[in-house]
Structures are given as C-alpha cells and as structure tokens.
Design an enzyme around this catalytic site. Structure first.
Site, PDB file in Angstrom:
ATOM      1  N   GLU B  46       0.796  -1.231   0.000  1.00 46.13           N
ATOM      2  CA  GLU B  46       0.000   0.000   0.000  1.00 46.13           C
ATOM      3  C   GLU B  46       0.825   1.276   0.000  1.00 46.13           C
ATOM      4  O   GLU B  46       0.301   2.350  -0.238  1.00 46.13           O
ATOM      5  CB  GLU B  46      -1.014   0.002   1.148  1.00 46.13           C
ATOM      6  CG  GLU B  46      -0.440  -0.055   2.545  1.00 46.13           C
ATOM      7  CD  GLU B  46      -0.387  -1.472   3.085  1.00 46.13           C
ATOM      8  OE1 GLU B  46      -0.202  -2.414   2.278  1.00 46.13           O
ATOM      9  OE2 GLU B  46      -0.528  -1.633   4.316  1.00 46.13           O
ATOM     10  N   ASN B  47       2.135   1.164   0.267  1.00 43.60           N
ATOM     11  CA  ASN B  47       2.956   2.365   0.159  1.00 43.60           C
ATOM     12  C   ASN B  47       3.345   2.674  -1.289  1.00 43.60           C
ATOM     13  O   ASN B  47       4.116   3.596  -1.542  1.00 43.60           O
ATOM     14  CB  ASN B  47       4.208   2.248   1.044  1.00 43.60           C
ATOM     15  CG  ASN B  47       5.029   1.035   0.729  1.00 43.60           C
ATOM     16  OD1 ASN B  47       4.499  -0.023   0.420  1.00 43.60           O
ATOM     17  ND2 ASN B  47       6.342   1.162   0.775  1.00 43.60           N
TER      18      ASN B  47
END
Lengths: 220, 219
Positions: B46-47
């Site tokens: 998700e980064n």
C-alpha cells in the site's frame, strides 16, 4: 520557474503556528535535509500532516522531542514511542485517519475539493463524530479535505522549472502534498537542465513547485 | 513444519494464478514462499508498489524500496510505482483481489480487531481499515491462540473492530474456518489437530461443514 534555495532558506519560510505537510512513509521519501534543518530552527506550535512522525530521535521525531509539534494528523504514530508519550502527557494532539482517507484528503485538498465520502471506517471508533451518508444503499463517512501552509516534499530529480520525478517507493504521499499547500518546497537529489527529464516520466508538473533544495549529507 | 510455516503454506493454497494480493505484516508475508510453481500472483504494497518481489540480501537493500512493513524488498519485472492516493484508490476501489492479514481477535461473526492494541494508546491504524473495506477477499492468517494461550477467536471482542465487514476465511495452525451469513464454519482440520482441540482453543460457537477429504480422517 522554481527558485533554488538551501535548507536554511527553506526553513526560514516556515512560521510559528504553520500547518506543514511532510512527505514520507516512515523515513522513506521524507525530506530529511530540510527536516533536520528545521530541528535547528525555532518555528513552534506546528501542525504536521504526515503519515508518521518519524522514528525515535529521527526525522520529524526530533521536533516531537523538542515539543514544537502542537498537533499531528496522520495514520500511524505507534512506531514512535516518543509520539505516544507526548500525546499521553497532553503535549501533542493527534488526529488519526485511515491511511487511504489521509491520502485522499490531501489529494482532494490539492484538487479544490472540499471533502468526500468514504466507506472506510464505518462503524469503527474512527467514525465517531463524522457525518454519515447513505449513497445507493451503502454507508459512507464524510471527510473534509486537507491543505497546508507549507509542504516539504522529497523527490528524486527536478529540472530547473521544478518538474519532479520520484524514486521507487519513496514517492508515497509526496505527489499529493505537492498540490495541497500554499508554498511547496521539494528536496531533491539533483537538479537537471530543462529538457533532461522526459515529459512522459514527469510525475509532478512544475506549476505545483515553488522552491527546490538539493539534499545534503543527512544526519541520522 | 512449524505452526507459522504451516499457516503460510495452507493460506498459499487459497491464491489463484493472476491474483493481486496485499500482504499484512508477520505470517502473511511468508505466504508467497509457498506458492505452487504454476501460480503467479502480483503483490501489492500500500505504500505504492505493484509487483513486490522477494526480500534482497542486506547488501542489496535499497533505502527507497520498502514494503508497508518498512522492510527492504525487491520488485519483479512488470512492476510499477504509484502514490499513496492511487494505491488506496486501488484498495477501496475493489482492484485488489485478496488481502491476507494478521489479527488480535476475531468475533463469532467473523469481524476482526487488528489495529488497536489493548492497554495502549490508539494512535495507529495504517491501511488496515481500507483493506478490510475494499479487498475482494479477506483471509486472516493467524495463530489460533495468543501469546498467553487464550483463544483469538472469541464470542465478542472487547477490542476495537477494524471494520464491520466480516472476513472470508480464517487459517490457523489447527483449522480453517470460512465465514458465511455471519457465522463461523469449520471446514478443515490441520493434519495433527483434532476437533476436540479446536473446540477447546476456540472461544466462539461455530458450525461444522467439512470440505475436501475430511470425512476420511474419521472425524
């Protein structure tokens, strides 16, 4: 055209009581040269919008120890025990948002959107106090957008106009923050001539960027 | 095989060729090590990465290339980088097929509490709520009991829920449960576990709906 300044001049643009956006996921993609310079300055009562507040004694964590952060808005503060402690002592107010809500609030702020409805967090503790709305039978929470006085962001390379490209997973919150503050300062590895970056690869067009600072030796 | 490796290997069987998968911290990150050769998944972090590869040796770590657990990773051919708003748009927008998460507790309806640690200030949520909201399928890969030997699967949890959405599947070192119509259904026992042990270490009611070849185990 973006103006090239050093870290000291960058920090001089930050006033007491300012709201700052600071890029990074932990220390990755955080403009550490400017943040370190900020820790040498005196600006206080800061509100900081950032996913985390650095790590203990590193990055934004230094400002926490110096008690210069009044309020933080982000998604994950538990990795820095100093932040938890400051919050428990009542020295630091924290507004916790789901990470996707934080990212979208910044994106919306930069895009002229006042707020948005998200399904994330419905029915949880983080929904407390938020407006609820049914849209096509599904429940959403209202989230106002975020803007700041100054954004401190980290990119890989800039050209002299201020066009930016990023490197790998250090991109994270930086491109949105570049759009959502009155003054935007980008810390970069290198400033290249106009034309050296391909128009296809530029992620942040120069109209968003006011100042460029070249990364120095980081003290960590 | 140790408990955590068993959980990872069993969870890996749930993934299908071509799935986009987001992996939580801990046991979930081990799952990709147990994928069959003919199954290729695309790991989303998700980064801002699609196409996460194996972890590099310490000498090849790149400070700008980490996963959501802030650990150094590599990327595979065909990978891409994007910002956090786009990444969570992928998650909330239903473009991530499967998320595999750890948890603190699970209630009898299959809702999980995996963000607010009891007795500690509630100051970190990260991407947990977004993943529960938007992932196509949610699999919990967890030890059956906590460090004190107490059941993680309980009637009601006193911890803060991550989402009202129940998970789809729970894989532990003892058993596999699916969640349907707000009820837990035991579908499989691990090779060395028994129904008695599962009952003893589970703090919630569950139905039994054996799948695959469970009848042949004589349970």
């Amino acid at each position: 055209m973006a103006k090239i300044i050093d870290a000291k001049e960058a920090v001089a643009l930050i006033k007491d009581g300012d709201c700052l956006m600071v890029g990074g996921f932990g220390l990755v993609g955080c403009p550490l040269t400017i943040v370190n310079e900020l820790s040498q300055s005196h600006a206080k009562d800061l509100t900081i919008i950032s996913n985390n507040l650095g790590e203990p004694g590193k990055g934004l964590g230094v400002l926490v120890l110096q008690k210069r952060v009044k309020k933080a808005i982000g998604s994950y503060f538990t990795s820095n025990p100093d932040v938890v402690q400051a919050n428990q002592k009542g020295e630091l107010e924290i507004q916790l948002l789901p990470q996707g809500t934080l990212a979208e609030a910044i994106r919306a702020g930069g895009a002229g959107i006042g707020g948005f409805y998200t399904p994330t967090g419905v029915g949880t503790k983080l929904a407390e106090g938020k407006e609820r709305k049914l849209i096509n039978g599904k429940e959403y929470l209202f989230e106002p957008s975020l803007r700041a006085d100054v954004a401190l962001i980290r990119a890989y390379k800039a050209d002299r106009l201020g066009n930016l490209i990023y490197r790998k997973s250090s991109r994270n919150f930086n491109p949105m923050m570049a759009t959502a503050a009155a003054t935007v300062i980008a810390e970069v590895d290198e400033i290249v001539d106009v034309g050296a970056l391909s128009a296809e690869e530029i992620v942040t067009p120069h109209l968003f960027v006011d100042y460029l600072t070249v990364k120095g030796e980081c003290r960590l | 095989m140790k408990a955590k490796e068993y959980i990872a290997a069993r969870t890996a069987k749930e993934l299908q060729d071509g799935d986009v998968v987001n992996l939580g911290i801990g046991i979930p990150t081990l799952v990709v090590d147990y994928l069959p050769r003919d199954v290729r998944v695309f790991v989303h972090s998700e980064n801002g990465i699609l196409g996460v590869g194996p972890s590099p040796g310490p000498e090849h770590a790149d400070a700008d290339l980490v996963n959501a657990g802030k650990l150094p990773v590599t990327v595979e051919e065909g990978s891409s980088f994007f910002d956090s708003a786009a990444s969570f748009g992928m998650i909330r927008g239903g473009h991530v097929d499967v998320t595999i998460l750890g948890t603190l507790e699970i209630n009898q309806r299959g809702q999980i509490a995996n963000w607010a640690v009891p007795g500690k200030a509630v100051l970190g949520v990260g991407g947990a709520m977004d993943l529960l909201e938007g992932a196509g399928k949610v699999i919990v890969a967890t030890m059956h009991t906590n460090k004190d030997g107490q059941p993680k699967i309980v009637k009601e949890t006193s911890l803060e829920l991550t989402s009202l959405r129940p998970v789809d599947l729970i894989v532990t070192e003892l058993a596999v449960f699916c969640v349907r119509d707000g009820r837990l259904r035991l579908i499989e026992l691990a090779p060395h576990s028994t129904l008695e042990e599962v009952r003893q270490k589970t703090g919630a009611e569950f139905d039994i709906e054996w799948r695959e070849n469970m009848e042949t185990k004589g349970v």
